[in-house]
Design a protein around this motif. Structure first.
Motif, PDB file in Angstrom:
ATOM      1  N   TYR A  53      -2.090  99.360   6.431  1.00 26.79           N
ATOM      2  CA  TYR A  53      -2.712  99.855   7.303  1.00 26.79           C
ATOM      3  C   TYR A  53      -1.797 100.245   8.465  1.00 26.79           C
ATOM      4  O   TYR A  53      -0.708  99.828   8.660  1.00 26.79           O
ATOM      5  CB  TYR A  53      -3.770  98.927   8.133  1.00 26.79           C
ATOM      6  CG  TYR A  53      -5.088  98.618   7.427  1.00 26.79           C
ATOM      7  CD1 TYR A  53      -6.179  99.238   7.561  1.00 26.79           C
ATOM      8  CD2 TYR A  53      -4.845  97.492   6.786  1.00 26.79           C
ATOM      9  CE1 TYR A  53      -7.230  98.781   6.695  1.00 26.79           C
ATOM     10  CE2 TYR A  53      -5.730  97.150   5.639  1.00 26.79           C
ATOM     11  CZ  TYR A  53      -7.074  97.741   5.781  1.00 26.79           C
ATOM     12  OH  TYR A  53      -8.126  97.418   5.089  1.00 26.79           O
ATOM     13  N   ALA A  54      -2.261 101.409   9.185  1.00 23.27           N
ATOM     14  CA  ALA A  54      -1.551 101.942  10.356  1.00 23.27           C
ATOM     15  C   ALA A  54      -1.771 100.596  11.446  1.00 23.27           C
ATOM     16  O   ALA A  54      -2.948 100.057  11.631  1.00 23.27           O
ATOM     17  CB  ALA A  54      -1.611 103.032  10.986  1.00 23.27           C
ATOM     18  N   ARG A  55      -0.781 100.293  12.165  1.00 24.92           N
ATOM     19  CA  ARG A  55      -0.810  99.082  13.057  1.00 24.92           C
ATOM     20  C   ARG A  55      -2.275  99.256  14.079  1.00 24.92           C
ATOM     21  O   ARG A  55      -2.938  98.226  14.417  1.00 24.92           O
ATOM     22  CB  ARG A  55       0.347  99.015  13.917  1.00 24.92           C
ATOM     23  CG  ARG A  55       0.365  97.500  14.622  1.00 24.92           C
ATOM     24  CD  ARG A  55       1.648  97.849  15.871  1.00 24.92           C
ATOM     25  NE  ARG A  55       1.334  98.820  16.777  1.00 24.92           N
ATOM     26  CZ  ARG A  55       0.612  98.634  17.996  1.00 24.92           C
ATOM     27  NH1 ARG A  55       0.235  97.439  18.198  1.00 24.92           N
ATOM     28  NH2 ARG A  55       0.239  99.482  18.730  1.00 24.92           N
ATOM     29  N   ARG A  83      -5.320  96.707  14.212  1.00 22.64           N
ATOM     30  CA  ARG A  83      -5.643  95.947  15.245  1.00 22.64           C
ATOM     31  C   ARG A  83      -6.963  96.236  16.102  1.00 22.64           C
ATOM     32  O   ARG A  83      -7.905  95.215  16.555  1.00 22.64           O
ATOM     33  CB  ARG A  83      -4.441  96.120  16.445  1.00 22.64           C
ATOM     34  CG  ARG A  83      -4.567  95.297  17.701  1.00 22.64           C
ATOM     35  CD  ARG A  83      -3.303  95.563  18.661  1.00 22.64           C
ATOM     36  NE  ARG A  83      -3.678  94.646  19.590  1.00 22.64           N
ATOM     37  CZ  ARG A  83      -2.638  93.652  20.103  1.00 22.64           C
ATOM     38  NH1 ARG A  83      -1.541  93.611  19.449  1.00 22.64           N
ATOM     39  NH2 ARG A  83      -2.965  93.257  21.083  1.00 22.64           N
ATOM     40  N   THR A 123       6.116 101.200   9.729  1.00 20.28           N
ATOM     41  CA  THR A 123       4.668 100.687  10.128  1.00 20.28           C
ATOM     42  C   THR A 123       4.971  99.033  10.776  1.00 20.28           C
ATOM     43  O   THR A 123       5.820  98.451  10.202  1.00 20.28           O
ATOM     44  CB  THR A 123       3.574 100.517   8.941  1.00 20.28           C
ATOM     45  OG1 THR A 123       3.481 101.841   8.529  1.00 20.28           O
ATOM     46  CG2 THR A 123       2.579  99.806   9.215  1.00 20.28           C
ATOM     47  N   TYR A 124       4.447  99.028  11.856  1.00 15.27           N
ATOM     48  CA  TYR A 124       4.769  97.425  12.710  1.00 15.27           C
ATOM     49  C   TYR A 124       5.873  97.297  13.128  1.00 15.27           C
ATOM     50  O   TYR A 124       6.359  96.502  13.750  1.00 15.27           O
ATOM     51  CB  TYR A 124       4.164  96.477  11.753  1.00 15.27           C
ATOM     52  CG  TYR A 124       2.830  96.172  11.546  1.00 15.27           C
ATOM     53  CD1 TYR A 124       2.110  95.287  12.129  1.00 15.27           C
ATOM     54  CD2 TYR A 124       2.100  96.820  10.337  1.00 15.27           C
ATOM     55  CE1 TYR A 124       0.632  95.344  11.908  1.00 15.27           C
ATOM     56  CE2 TYR A 124       0.876  96.682   9.981  1.00 15.27           C
ATOM     57  CZ  TYR A 124       0.049  95.737  10.743  1.00 15.27           C
ATOM     58  OH  TYR A 124      -1.252  95.562  10.432  1.00 15.27           O
ATOM     59  N   LYS A 178       2.416  91.228  18.583  1.00 13.77           N
ATOM     60  CA  LYS A 178       3.408  90.597  17.563  1.00 13.77           C
ATOM     61  C   LYS A 178       4.604  91.277  17.739  1.00 13.77           C
ATOM     62  O   LYS A 178       4.724  92.224  17.972  1.00 13.77           O
ATOM     63  CB  LYS A 178       2.557  91.011  16.290  1.00 13.77           C
ATOM     64  CG  LYS A 178       3.351  90.428  14.992  1.00 13.77           C
ATOM     65  CD  LYS A 178       3.004  90.980  13.551  1.00 13.77           C
ATOM     66  CE  LYS A 178       1.757  90.318  13.133  1.00 13.77           C
ATOM     67  NZ  LYS A 178       1.907  89.106  12.392  1.00 13.77           N
ATOM     68  N   ASN A 215      -3.139 107.585   3.180  1.00 13.40           N
ATOM     69  CA  ASN A 215      -2.997 108.288   4.531  1.00 13.40           C
ATOM     70  C   ASN A 215      -4.069 108.627   5.034  1.00 13.40           C
ATOM     71  O   ASN A 215      -4.113 109.823   5.695  1.00 13.40           O
ATOM     72  CB  ASN A 215      -1.857 109.264   4.287  1.00 13.40           C
ATOM     73  CG  ASN A 215      -0.428 108.836   4.029  1.00 13.40           C
ATOM     74  OD1 ASN A 215       0.051 107.588   4.455  1.00 13.40           O
ATOM     75  ND2 ASN A 215       0.282 109.355   3.134  1.00 13.40           N
ATOM     76  N   GLY A 240      -2.358 107.428  12.912  1.00 17.38           N
ATOM     77  CA  GLY A 240      -2.673 108.478  13.721  1.00 17.38           C
ATOM     78  C   GLY A 240      -2.964 108.164  15.131  1.00 17.38           C
ATOM     79  O   GLY A 240      -2.235 107.174  15.714  1.00 17.38           O
ATOM     80  N   ILE A 261       5.457 106.868  16.511  1.00 12.69           N
ATOM     81  CA  ILE A 261       4.153 106.668  15.923  1.00 12.69           C
ATOM     82  C   ILE A 261       4.012 107.284  14.596  1.00 12.69           C
ATOM     83  O   ILE A 261       3.006 107.016  13.762  1.00 12.69           O
ATOM     84  CB  ILE A 261       2.946 106.894  16.885  1.00 12.69           C
ATOM     85  CG1 ILE A 261       1.689 106.461  16.357  1.00 12.69           C
ATOM     86  CG2 ILE A 261       2.789 108.362  17.237  1.00 12.69           C
ATOM     87  CD1 ILE A 261       1.498 104.553  16.265  1.00 12.69           C
ATOM     88  N   ASN A 316      -1.656 103.111   3.920  1.00 10.12           N
ATOM     89  CA  ASN A 316      -1.423 103.674   5.729  1.00 10.12           C
ATOM     90  C   ASN A 316      -2.837 103.993   6.024  1.00 10.12           C
ATOM     91  O   ASN A 316      -2.986 105.189   6.556  1.00 10.12           O
ATOM     92  CB  ASN A 316      -0.249 104.641   5.427  1.00 10.12           C
ATOM     93  CG  ASN A 316       0.038 105.179   6.971  1.00 10.12           C
ATOM     94  OD1 ASN A 316       0.285 104.195   7.745  1.00 10.12           O
ATOM     95  ND2 ASN A 316       0.572 106.303   7.142  1.00 10.12           N
ATOM     96  N   ASP A 354       4.964 106.277   6.701  1.00  6.93           N
ATOM     97  CA  ASP A 354       4.556 104.832   6.917  1.00  6.93           C
ATOM     98  C   ASP A 354       5.775 104.129   6.988  1.00  6.93           C
ATOM     99  O   ASP A 354       5.773 102.844   7.063  1.00  6.93           O
ATOM    100  CB  ASP A 354       3.449 104.479   6.319  1.00  6.93           C
ATOM    101  CG  ASP A 354       3.851 104.247   4.747  1.00  6.93           C
ATOM    102  OD1 ASP A 354       4.863 104.999   4.456  1.00  6.93           O
ATOM    103  OD2 ASP A 354       3.168 103.899   4.060  1.00  6.93           O
ATOM    104  N   LYS A 401       5.356 100.998  15.698  1.00  3.87           N
ATOM    105  CA  LYS A 401       4.971 100.294  17.052  1.00  3.87           C
ATOM    106  C   LYS A 401       5.283 100.858  18.478  1.00  3.87           C
ATOM    107  O   LYS A 401       4.555 101.134  19.278  1.00  3.87           O
ATOM    108  CB  LYS A 401       5.051  98.769  16.919  1.00  3.87           C
ATOM    109  CG  LYS A 401       4.411  97.888  17.890  1.00  3.87           C
ATOM    110  CD  LYS A 401       4.683  96.470  17.627  1.00  3.87           C
ATOM    111  CE  LYS A 401       3.468  95.616  18.595  1.00  3.87           C
ATOM    112  NZ  LYS A 401       3.350  94.450  17.814  1.00  3.87           N
ATOM    113  N   GLY A 446       7.720  88.887  14.187  1.00  8.58           N
ATOM    114  CA  GLY A 446       6.628  88.187  13.557  1.00  8.58           C
ATOM    115  C   GLY A 446       5.639  87.139  14.174  1.00  8.58           C
ATOM    116  O   GLY A 446       4.602  86.953  14.062  1.00  8.58           O
ATOM    117  N   ASP A 489      -2.569  85.556  10.577  1.00 11.10           N
ATOM    118  CA  ASP A 489      -2.623  85.144  12.101  1.00 11.10           C
ATOM    119  C   ASP A 489      -4.033  85.874  12.830  1.00 11.10           C
ATOM    120  O   ASP A 489      -4.193  85.646  13.850  1.00 11.10           O
ATOM    121  CB  ASP A 489      -1.516  85.246  13.056  1.00 11.10           C
ATOM    122  CG  ASP A 489      -0.815  86.545  12.597  1.00 11.10           C
ATOM    123  OD1 ASP A 489      -1.233  87.528  12.384  1.00 11.10           O
ATOM    124  OD2 ASP A 489       0.562  86.403  12.771  1.00 11.10           O
TER     125      ASP A 489
END
Lengths: 182, 431
Positions: free
Chosen positions: A103-105, A109, B197-198, B161, A15, A80, B224, A76, B194, B229, B22, A161
């Motif tokens: 990871y946090a998204r 990204r 997450t996503y 995504k 975290n 934040g 968040i 994670n 978490d 997401k 996905g 991807d």
């Protein structure tokens, strides 16, 4: 992106949030000014609590770049804020890859789309096996991490991807290659 | 197999009949929001990649809301405001809510809703992690970074995504002492910091649909904080009424299909909920307020996009009316409209502002203020070892300034009750 990433490990826990990576008070320097943006390197990880860093600061007093090249973390990483300053600051400090359990998204990204560093994921909890200062080598093509200090090897999760975007060096290069933009 | 509301919105915006979690798709963006902290970086990348003379893809679809570091003498913060001001002028942006003018609004997520920029069925991106707030309106809203923001500025598109959807249903009637903040802190605590997450977090059930838009925004805002997401609540009559009062733009009300696929479902009995607090240093570090009565506080902070809306101050005033605070208590309205409501809304002839001032609170100007630390002269910022109870959304180390100041997150009821006693206090003591 280089085929091989070499350098010392900097090991952190779970975290690690974006305020720890670059505190909000430092989000005011120009990102596109070469001299001023060095400050992001100087203050990278300056929000880590004392107990997280012990006697090994990420950036030495008066320096703008770190002696460490690869961050090893737990779950994670980068949670934040959406601040792209976070992967930017790590890149400015000289970090080329982060290896975390996940990871946090937004951080993930931003790292990819901004072309700042490679966010690798691992099945294994590496923070129990790798120590700050260990000499690491990532074979980017094979997705393998070698710890030269302990002589152990680890398989990194496939980038999936986002690999094409990483290979292109970020979202804009990728979009140009695909003729999405001129 | 049907689709969830988020899948439907993203399918429609990517020109597809059906999308599956996905899958990566390119979506058309309805609104891009940016502010004074992430705006300059986004604009600089836009100019670097598209050219100094390039025009943004749509000058009516970019909403620029400076709000983070407004009332400070910090020269860098002021430079950021000048930077975004020049860009807005050059690009002739229709929606630039300029600080130090009558057009200034305050905190972006609340201002977006109040000015009619949040509409059901749309896709909204913002260069701020709490952009998910707008999911309360039944739209897909999420936070992005500068590079993605710059890409949208130039093209009006972004890759997404498709997220899996987690469903949280709250059945039954909410007790009067439970607020949106308690609901979301309960959920984050249950699934973990978490845990989403996503993923998209869909909230429904009669308790959720009994809530005002402001309360729904609090819940979606903090999706968040579980790694989500986005958060989303299907639009209903309350949504339509709020939106139609603020914009004439047409919108589409989408809802999840009966046979949509959820990756996780959890049903709560709303009647059993109790006031929740998140202990330092994670929004997922859940404890019931009643179990923390031995935590001595130095400060109470009521403000931010999750705790500085009109409904939040109405709640705080219910407890603070006729009482005195025992600790430093900061009141920070999120927006200029919320600020006006402090004078307009009255209990027994006394305005909310009068109630707060008489109780001994310090009332600040509308902005993000100390929610995220910021420059040293920021209103309400911590500098030492202050123990804070706060209605904000994040309690990471150093979040409100000082690394040595622990932060407890709570609802405005709990923050107000705690301000009166000087210890973390279950608001049922006063309600």
């Amino acid at each position: 992106m280089a085929d091989i990433i070499k350098g010392k490990a900097y090991v952190l826990g779970d975290n690690i949030d974006t305020d720890q990576i670059i505190p909000a008070m430092h989000l005011v320097y120009k990102l596109d000014d070469e001299e001023e943006s060095k400050l992001y390197g100087k203050y990278a990880f300056s929000g880590l609590p004392k107990e997280a860093i012990g006697d090994t600061p990420f950036i030495k007093e008066g320096e703008f770049e770190s002696e460490y090249k690869i961050v090893i973390s737990g779950k994670n990483f980068g949670c934040g804020s959406s601040r792209e300053h976070a992967p930017f600051a790590l890149a400015k400090a000289g970090i080329e890859a982060v290896i975390a359990e996940d990871y946090a998204r937004i951080f993930y990204r931003n790292s990819v789309d901004g072309g700042f560093l490679i966010p690798y994921e691992t099945e294994k909890r590496l923070i129990d096996e790798i120590k700050t200062g260990d000499e690491l080598e990532i074979d980017v093509l094979k997705g393998i991490l070698k710890n030269k200090t302990s002589k152990k090897e680890y398989v990194l999760k496939e980038l999936g991807d986002v690999k094409d975007i990483i290979d292109a060096g970020g979202l804009f290069n990728y979009a140009k290659e695909k003729n999405y933009i001129k | 197999m049907g689709m969830t509301i988020v899948e439907k919105i993203l399918a429609k915006h990517s020109g597809k009949e059906k999308v599956t979690p996905g899958e990566n798709v390119w979506v058309d963006v309805d609104v891009l929001m940016t502010h004074d902290v992430t705006g300059p970086g986004t604009m600089a990348i836009f100019e670097e990649k598209f050219g100094k003379d390039a025009k943004v893809w749509d000058k009516e679809k970019i909403v620029l809301v400076p709000d983070h570091y407004i009332f400070t003498k910090d020269k860098h913060a002021m430079r950021n405001i000048e930077y975004v001001k020049d860009f807005a002028k050059k690009q002739e942006l229709k929606y630039f809510y300029e600080p130090f003018t009558t057009n200034y609004k305050g905190v972006c997520h609340v201002a977006l809703a109040q000015e009619g920029h949040t509409r059901p069925g749309e896709v909204l991106f913002g260069t701020d992690s709490h952009t998910g707030t707008a999911g309360a309106f039944g739209e897909f809203a999420t936070g992005i970074g500068n590079t993605d923001g710059a890409y949208i500025m130039g093209t009006g598109k972004l890759w997404v995504k498709i997220p899996e959807t987690m469903r949280f249903t709250f059945e039954g009637e909410l007790p009067p002492y439970i607020m949106g903040k308690d609901i979301v802190l309960q959920v984050i605590g249950d699934i973990g910091f978490d845990g989403a997450t996503y993923k998209c977090m869909q909230f429904d059930g009669e308790a959720i649909h009994s809530l005002s838009m402001e309360e729904r925004m609090t819940i979606c805002n903090m999706s968040i904080e579980a790694g989500g997401k986005c958060g989303i609540i299907e639009p209903d009559e309350i949504t339509v009424e709020y939106v139609n009062e603020r914009t004439n733009r047409p919108f589409e009300m989408l809802k999840s299909d009966e046979d949509a696929n959820y990756s996780f479902t959890k049903v709560y009995d709303a009647t059993k909920l109790e006031p929740v607090v998140a202990k330092p240093h994670s929004p997922g570090n859940k404890e019931l307020a009643k179990n923390l009565s031995d935590v001595k506080l130095d400060r109470s902070y009521i403000g931010s996009c999750t705790g500085g809306k009109t409904a939040d101050f109405v709640a705080a005033a219910k407890i603070l009316k006729g009482r005195k605070v025992a600790i430093d208590t900061f009141i920070v309205p999120a927006t200029t409209k919320v600020n006006e409501s402090l004078d307009k809304i009255k209990f027994d002839g006394q305005s909310l502002r009068e109630i707060f001032v008489e109780a001994g609170c310090k009332v600040g100007k509308p902005s993000c203020a100390a929610c995220l630390g910021g420059p040293v002269d920021t209103f309400g910022r911590t500098h030492n070892t202050e123990v804070v109870i706060s209605t904000t959304n994040r309690n990471f180390p150093g979040r409100m300034g000082s690394m040595d100041a622990p932060i407890y997150l709570a609802s405005p009821y709990t923050a107000a009750a705690s301000a009166v006693t000087g210890y973390i206090t279950d608001p049922r003591k006063f309600i």
